[in-house]
Design a protein around this motif. Structure first.
Motif, PDB file in Angstrom:
ATOM      1  N   GLU A  99      41.329  61.857  36.406  1.00 26.46           N
ATOM      2  CA  GLU A  99      40.827  61.668  37.394  1.00 26.46           C
ATOM      3  C   GLU A  99      40.481  60.734  38.088  1.00 26.46           C
ATOM      4  O   GLU A  99      39.469  60.853  38.669  1.00 26.46           O
ATOM      5  CB  GLU A  99      39.529  63.068  37.593  1.00 26.46           C
ATOM      6  N   ARG A 100      40.360  59.626  37.236  1.00 29.05           N
ATOM      7  CA  ARG A 100      39.658  58.425  38.053  1.00 29.05           C
ATOM      8  C   ARG A 100      40.021  58.061  38.977  1.00 29.05           C
ATOM      9  O   ARG A 100      41.575  57.820  39.302  1.00 29.05           O
ATOM     10  CB  ARG A 100      39.637  57.324  36.712  1.00 29.05           C
ATOM     11  N   PRO A 117      55.845  52.065  44.997  1.00 26.51           N
ATOM     12  CA  PRO A 117      56.694  52.058  43.931  1.00 26.51           C
ATOM     13  C   PRO A 117      55.001  52.493  42.690  1.00 26.51           C
ATOM     14  O   PRO A 117      55.163  53.251  42.043  1.00 26.51           O
ATOM     15  CB  PRO A 117      57.280  50.732  43.726  1.00 26.51           C
ATOM     16  N   LEU A 118      54.008  52.224  43.441  1.00 25.41           N
ATOM     17  CA  LEU A 118      52.977  51.802  42.683  1.00 25.41           C
ATOM     18  C   LEU A 118      52.466  53.708  42.562  1.00 25.41           C
ATOM     19  O   LEU A 118      52.030  54.394  41.997  1.00 25.41           O
ATOM     20  CB  LEU A 118      51.792  51.217  42.778  1.00 25.41           C
ATOM     21  N   LEU A 119      51.971  54.399  43.754  1.00 21.38           N
ATOM     22  CA  LEU A 119      52.117  55.803  43.646  1.00 21.38           C
ATOM     23  C   LEU A 119      53.497  57.002  43.038  1.00 21.38           C
ATOM     24  O   LEU A 119      52.566  58.000  42.850  1.00 21.38           O
ATOM     25  CB  LEU A 119      52.220  55.498  45.387  1.00 21.38           C
ATOM     26  N   ARG A 120      54.312  56.027  43.271  1.00 20.12           N
ATOM     27  CA  ARG A 120      55.244  56.546  42.466  1.00 20.12           C
ATOM     28  C   ARG A 120      55.439  57.363  41.303  1.00 20.12           C
ATOM     29  O   ARG A 120      54.851  58.137  40.767  1.00 20.12           O
ATOM     30  CB  ARG A 120      57.074  56.596  42.571  1.00 20.12           C
ATOM     31  N   ALA A 126      50.061  59.320  36.602  1.00 21.46           N
ATOM     32  CA  ALA A 126      48.450  60.294  35.862  1.00 21.46           C
ATOM     33  C   ALA A 126      48.624  60.968  37.424  1.00 21.46           C
ATOM     34  O   ALA A 126      47.821  60.204  38.613  1.00 21.46           O
ATOM     35  CB  ALA A 126      48.074  58.641  35.924  1.00 21.46           C
ATOM     36  N   PRO A 127      48.958  61.794  37.753  1.00 19.49           N
ATOM     37  CA  PRO A 127      49.112  62.758  38.726  1.00 19.49           C
ATOM     38  C   PRO A 127      48.282  63.068  39.036  1.00 19.49           C
ATOM     39  O   PRO A 127      47.388  63.194  40.673  1.00 19.49           O
ATOM     40  CB  PRO A 127      49.667  63.647  38.544  1.00 19.49           C
ATOM     41  N   ARG A 128      46.563  62.608  38.603  1.00 16.45           N
ATOM     42  CA  ARG A 128      45.412  63.312  39.143  1.00 16.45           C
ATOM     43  C   ARG A 128      44.582  61.731  39.834  1.00 16.45           C
ATOM     44  O   ARG A 128      43.097  61.572  40.493  1.00 16.45           O
ATOM     45  CB  ARG A 128      44.570  63.857  38.001  1.00 16.45           C
ATOM     46  N   MET A 129      45.513  60.705  39.589  1.00 16.77           N
ATOM     47  CA  MET A 129      43.941  59.777  39.460  1.00 16.77           C
ATOM     48  C   MET A 129      44.900  58.761  40.677  1.00 16.77           C
ATOM     49  O   MET A 129      45.358  59.603  41.240  1.00 16.77           O
ATOM     50  CB  MET A 129      45.166  58.107  38.554  1.00 16.77           C
TER      51      MET A 129
END
Length: 312
Positions: A99-100, A117-120, A126-129
């Motif tokens: 979660e960082r 694309p980075l967010l995708r 890493a869905p919680r970062m």
């Protein structure tokens, strides 16, 4: 917290104490610790003096814990074990649960091609970062890195702190962006036509100078100077203005404004590479390393991002 450091107690004495308690003898403890018997006995005396109460009594040929020793052993052993495990076996980095929040410095030329694309990738791997994007450019990046305002950054940079790590993502060039319905650059944009047109430039100094003025000592007919590339497309479309921008910026603008076109700039502009930057102090930070790897992956899969510039 300060009182902990005010106590004159060598924590290595606790390690000796725990091993002696487990072994039941100074001789066996010395063997396990790779110390001499006198060294182990001296450590126990120092610890007994610090505690202010006997910790062991003789029991046949060995040693047995006193009540005070039993209490100390029960408290000290799990903490020492945890410290050893923390030192030699750090917790595994799990991208799915981590979660960082990472602070990413970006020059404005990079937001459009890099962030989506980075967010995708983050959503998938890493869905919680989370990301905090901080605006940086070649004049501010050194301070942003030195002050830890950012964990890593993507921008053009000159001199940086000695402990900065640098990785070139790509190198490209500049193009001239225009609206062919209003501007008339001709089949080939000559220097004469280029200088005859009015221009919109990006200046981080808040003046009328851009890379052309700085590199070639010529002054364009600047109609407007803006602080970022974000409004360039809107300003060029529907006007006769020319904008000298990094190829990566032009590509993204044209994807949203297909009426616009580009032409080669009639001046050699060269340019510095676009770099991924981070401090050596976070070299082994697994969350930041993971984010660096994602940025590199996006840069490698981008379709010829071109070289972003500091100013246009």
């Amino acid at each position: 917290m300060h009182s902990i450091y005010e106590k004159d107690l060598d924590l290595n004495l606790l390690r000796v104490f725990v091993v002696v308690a487990e072994a039941g003898s100074v001789t066996e403890a010395a063997s396990r610790l790779y110390l001499t018997q006198p060294a182990v006995s001296a450590a126990l005396r120092r610890l007994t003096s610090a505690v202010g109460a006997p910790l062991f009594v003789r029991a046949g040929r060995g040693l047995a814990l006193t009540t005070r020793g039993q209490r100390l052993f029960a408290s000290a052993k799990p903490h020492l074990q945890a410290l050893v495990e923390a030192a030699v076996s750090p917790a595994a980095f799990d991208t799915k649960t981590n979660e960082r929040t990472v602070r990413l410095g970006l020059s404005d030329a990079n937001e459009t091609w890099l962030l989506p694309p980075l967010l995708r990738l983050l959503a998938e791997e890493a869905p919680r970062m989370r990301l905090i994007v901080v605006p940086v450019q070649f004049r501010t990046i050194a301070e942003a890195l030195s002050s830890s305002a950012v964990d890593l950054a993507v921008t053009v940079a000159d001199e940086l702190p000695a402990d900065t790590r640098r990785l070139t993502l790509y190198t490209g060039g500049f193009v001239c962006l225009f609206d062919p319905r209003h501007a008339r650059p001709g089949k080939q944009l000559t220097l004469e036509r280029y200088l005859a047109h009015e221009h919109v430039i990006v200046s981080y100094n808040g003046d009328l100078r851009g890379i052309v003025e700085d590199m070639h000592g010529v002054q364009r007919r600047v109609r407007v100077s803006v602080p970022t590339f974000h409004s360039i497309g809107a300003l060029v479309e529907g006007s006769a203005l020319l904008a000298t921008v990094p190829a990566v910026v032009a590509r993204e603008i044209i994807s949203l404004r297909p009426n616009l076109r580009t032409a080669a700039v009639p001046l050699p502009l060269g340019g510095a590479p676009m770099e991924l930057l981070w401090r050596s102090t976070v070299e082994d930070d697994e969350a930041i390393r993971f984010m660096r790897e994602l940025v590199v992956r996006v840069a490698k899969t981008a379709e010829g991002p071109g070289k972003p510039g500091a100013r246009g």
